[in-house]
Design a protein around this motif. Structure first.
Motif, PDB file in Angstrom:
ATOM      1  N   ASP A 105       0.825  -1.210   0.000  1.00 23.20           N
ATOM      2  CA  ASP A 105       0.000   0.000   0.000  1.00 23.20           C
ATOM      3  C   ASP A 105       0.861   1.263   0.000  1.00 23.20           C
ATOM      4  N   PHE A 106       1.927   1.270   0.791  1.00 28.35           N
ATOM      5  CA  PHE A 106       2.795   2.447   0.825  1.00 28.35           C
ATOM      6  C   PHE A 106       3.558   2.618  -0.488  1.00 28.35           C
ATOM      7  N   GLN A 107       3.919   1.520  -1.100  1.00 26.52           N
ATOM      8  CA  GLN A 107       4.573   1.619  -2.411  1.00 26.52           C
ATOM      9  C   GLN A 107       3.622   2.202  -3.447  1.00 26.52           C
ATOM     10  N   ASN A 108       2.350   1.843  -3.374  1.00 29.77           N
ATOM     11  CA  ASN A 108       1.365   2.416  -4.291  1.00 29.77           C
ATOM     12  C   ASN A 108       1.175   3.907  -4.054  1.00 29.77           C
ATOM     13  N   LEU A 109       1.445   4.367  -2.822  1.00 28.77           N
ATOM     14  CA  LEU A 109       1.368   5.797  -2.520  1.00 28.77           C
ATOM     15  C   LEU A 109       2.637   6.550  -2.930  1.00 28.77           C
ATOM     16  N   GLY A 110       3.659   5.798  -3.346  1.00 28.24           N
ATOM     17  CA  GLY A 110       4.903   6.437  -3.763  1.00 28.24           C
ATOM     18  C   GLY A 110       5.949   6.506  -2.675  1.00 28.24           C
ATOM     19  N   TYR A 111       5.893   5.575  -1.720  1.00 28.71           N
ATOM     20  CA  TYR A 111       6.889   5.538  -0.642  1.00 28.71           C
ATOM     21  C   TYR A 111       7.577   4.168  -0.632  1.00 28.71           C
ATOM     22  N   PRO A 112       8.509   3.933  -1.556  1.00 27.34           N
ATOM     23  CA  PRO A 112       9.192   2.636  -1.603  1.00 27.34           C
ATOM     24  C   PRO A 112      10.108   2.405  -0.409  1.00 27.34           C
ATOM     25  N   GLN A 113      10.407   3.468   0.345  1.00 26.39           N
ATOM     26  CA  GLN A 113      11.294   3.308   1.502  1.00 26.39           C
ATOM     27  C   GLN A 113      10.597   2.655   2.689  1.00 26.39           C
ATOM     28  N   TRP A 114       9.275   2.470   2.598  1.00 28.46           N
ATOM     29  CA  TRP A 114       8.545   1.774   3.667  1.00 28.46           C
ATOM     30  C   TRP A 114       8.816   0.275   3.529  1.00 28.46           C
ATOM     31  N   THR A 115       9.465  -0.310   4.509  1.00 30.26           N
ATOM     32  CA  THR A 115       9.915  -1.702   4.440  1.00 30.26           C
ATOM     33  C   THR A 115       9.089  -2.597   5.350  1.00 30.26           C
ATOM     34  N   MET A 116       9.408  -3.878   5.300  1.00 34.89           N
ATOM     35  CA  MET A 116       8.743  -4.834   6.175  1.00 34.89           C
ATOM     36  C   MET A 116       9.010  -4.497   7.642  1.00 34.89           C
ATOM     37  N   ARG A 117      10.197  -4.006   7.944  1.00 35.65           N
ATOM     38  CA  ARG A 117      10.501  -3.642   9.330  1.00 35.65           C
ATOM     39  C   ARG A 117       9.623  -2.484   9.781  1.00 35.65           C
ATOM     40  N   HIS A 118       9.402  -1.497   8.902  1.00 32.01           N
ATOM     41  CA  HIS A 118       8.488  -0.402   9.222  1.00 32.01           C
ATOM     42  C   HIS A 118       7.065  -0.931   9.449  1.00 32.01           C
ATOM     43  N   ALA A 119       6.649  -1.828   8.559  1.00 35.13           N
ATOM     44  CA  ALA A 119       5.281  -2.346   8.635  1.00 35.13           C
ATOM     45  C   ALA A 119       5.051  -3.117   9.932  1.00 35.13           C
ATOM     46  N   PHE A 120       5.998  -3.977  10.291  1.00 37.15           N
ATOM     47  CA  PHE A 120       5.868  -4.713  11.547  1.00 37.15           C
ATOM     48  C   PHE A 120       5.886  -3.760  12.737  1.00 37.15           C
ATOM     49  N   PHE A 121       6.750  -2.760  12.678  1.00 32.92           N
ATOM     50  CA  PHE A 121       6.854  -1.808  13.776  1.00 32.92           C
ATOM     51  C   PHE A 121       5.533  -1.059  13.978  1.00 32.92           C
ATOM     52  N   ALA A 122       4.876  -0.733  12.870  1.00 33.45           N
ATOM     53  CA  ALA A 122       3.580  -0.055  12.968  1.00 33.45           C
ATOM     54  C   ALA A 122       2.507  -0.987  13.527  1.00 33.45           C
ATOM     55  N   ASP A 123       2.426  -2.210  13.004  1.00 36.22           N
ATOM     56  CA  ASP A 123       1.373  -3.138  13.430  1.00 36.22           C
ATOM     57  C   ASP A 123       1.547  -3.599  14.870  1.00 36.22           C
TER      58      ASP A 123
END
Length: 441
Positions: A105-123
């Motif tokens: 979803d973040f890549q579709n918004l134009g933020y390829p720097q959002w990684t799996m580590r970011h995603a886990f940290f958020a969830d």
């Protein structure tokens, strides 16, 4: 070869499929020249402890939570993992799927720097939203996508090093655990090659290692033991966010004001019915009463686009292999024939309950609407919708029966794995001859 005290005697165990008798060594075996009872116990307990402690990745605790209470919570989850490792693997798998969807979803918004580590940290509750006049509360990856897309907050420019800095001994702790797991597995494989018997304790540890490897895979990018969240500040008031969201945000929230962005009832999920049943019996997975919450419960999973068929097939294969490992002890030498029979019954019971659970999942996933109308005369929108329209006492009785049947079999497997050490085959105390694996003339 280990030596035995003169007080120890040998008995024989008759296998149903073999006419020869198997000599057993009774009592505590010392290990002056080979391995003894203490070696087996230490090796298994150390492996199980390292796997359960380092593999479990809990969510960020509430800000006011004391360090000791966090350690107690992790210890409780470690015990739960020892009894129900397959449930924890399923939770990890769905959290991994949620992180994958967040990255996409973040890549579709134009933020390829959002990684799996970011995603886990958020969830896991690593980001808290602070709005004017409202207490801070955690936001997951899906909610962050919504807030960033509508410019309620700026994209959180947090690099991986910052998240890694909050990690507690992530790589080192897991490296030690993987080393122990590898050595234990290699030793068991070597014993099988040299036709040296194993104990049921070691067999159960191998099954636990199999689960731990899956946990390590799915939680590879999830930070370990993070205790302090990152605050994201917004100039938009919560009331304005809800007004902009429209009708879907009118319902009173149960956890945070952004509940309307929570995952819908999923049509495909292996773990959903299990979590529902544990909630009916034990209150497992229920959110705290205080609003807004200060942390996400550790059983929370948010793959809002559901679980794919491929992932469900992987989950089924994993469960079959896990329960099948216990069946490999079918012809092990046990202290008594009754214990061998009970091991077989418990192993078959666990596998049978799994097949029954998968059958229920399949039927209710594809025929939930027809079942709800036929049994209760009401409509249902998903598999869990059928459970909601079912009388409470019926659900309690059904889940309680399954949990008792599963818990009884699982408890026997764990207890027998330990008590069977009182009488093992003589060759079980013979150490692996590693020289046989080294090419020589």
């Amino acid at each position: 070869m280990a030596t035995w005290n003169s007080s120890n005697t040998t008995t024989t165990a008759q296998s149903e499929s073999h006419t020869a008798t198997v000599p057993l060594a009774n009592g505590w075996i010392h290990q002056p020249d080979g391995r003894g009872t203490l070696d087996i116990i230490k090796s298994c307990l150390l492996t199980v402890f390292l796997c359960s402690w380092s593999a479990i990745c809990l969510n960020v605790p509430p800000p006011a939570r004391h360090r000791w209470s966090f350690l107690q919570l992790k210890f409780n989850w470690m015990i739960f993992t020892i009894f129900f490792p397959e449930v924890v693997v399923a939770l990890a798998a769905e959290q991994w799927e949620s992180a994958c969807q967040s990255v996409n979803d973040f890549q579709n918004l134009g933020y390829p720097q959002w990684t799996m580590r970011h995603a886990f940290f958020a969830d896991m509750g690593g980001f808290h939203l602070q709005s004017p006049g409202f207490p801070a509360f955690p936001v997951d990856g899906q909610q962050l996508v919504y807030l960033v897309e509508r410019e309620h907050i700026s994209y959180p420019h947090v690099d991986q090093d910052t998240i890694r800095d909050k990690n507690k001994a992530d790589g080192f702790a897991r490296l030690i655990s993987l080393t122990q797991m590898t050595w234990f597995s290699v030793e068991c494989i070597a014993r099988a090659i040299q036709q040296l018997p194993m104990s049921t304790f070691e067999l159960s540890t191998i099954a636990f290692i199999f689960c731990s490897l899956n946990m390590f895979f799915f939680w590879f990018h999830k930070p370990l033991d993070v205790e302090v969240p990152i605050i994201l500040r917004s100039e938009t008031r919560i009331a304005d966010i809800l007004v902009e969201a429209g009708d879907r945000a009118r319902e009173p929230y149960k956890t945070t004001p952004l509940d309307f962005l929570g995952p819908p009832e999923r049509k495909t999920s292996i773990i959903a019915l299990c979590k529902y049943g544990l909630g009916v019996i034990f209150g497992f997975g229920q959110e705290p009463a205080n609003r807004p919450i200060k942390t996400f419960v550790n059983s929370r999973t948010t793959p809002y686009r559901g679980t794919t068929i491929r992932e469900m097939l992987y989950g089924i294969a994993f469960e079959v292999v896990y329960f099948g490992i216990h069946l490999t002890g079918w012809n092990f030498a046990f202290p008594t024939s009754t214990e061998r029979l009970l091991w077989r019954v418990a192993s078959c019971q666990l596998l049978g309950l799994l097949l029954f659970y998968l059958a229920i999942i399949t039927v209710f996933t594809y025929f939930y609407r027809s079942i709800a109308r036929a049994l209760f005369g009401r409509d249902a929108t998903s598999m869990l919708g059928v459970a909601d329209v079912c009388p409470r006492w019926v659900m309690f009785l059904a889940f309680y029966s399954v949990i008792v049947a599963y818990g009884t079999a699982r408890t026997y497997i764990l207890v027998e794995a330990f008590v069977s050490l009182r009488a093992l085959p003589l060759d079980a105390y013979t150490s692996v001859d590693w020289a046989n694996f080294i090419p020589h003339v």
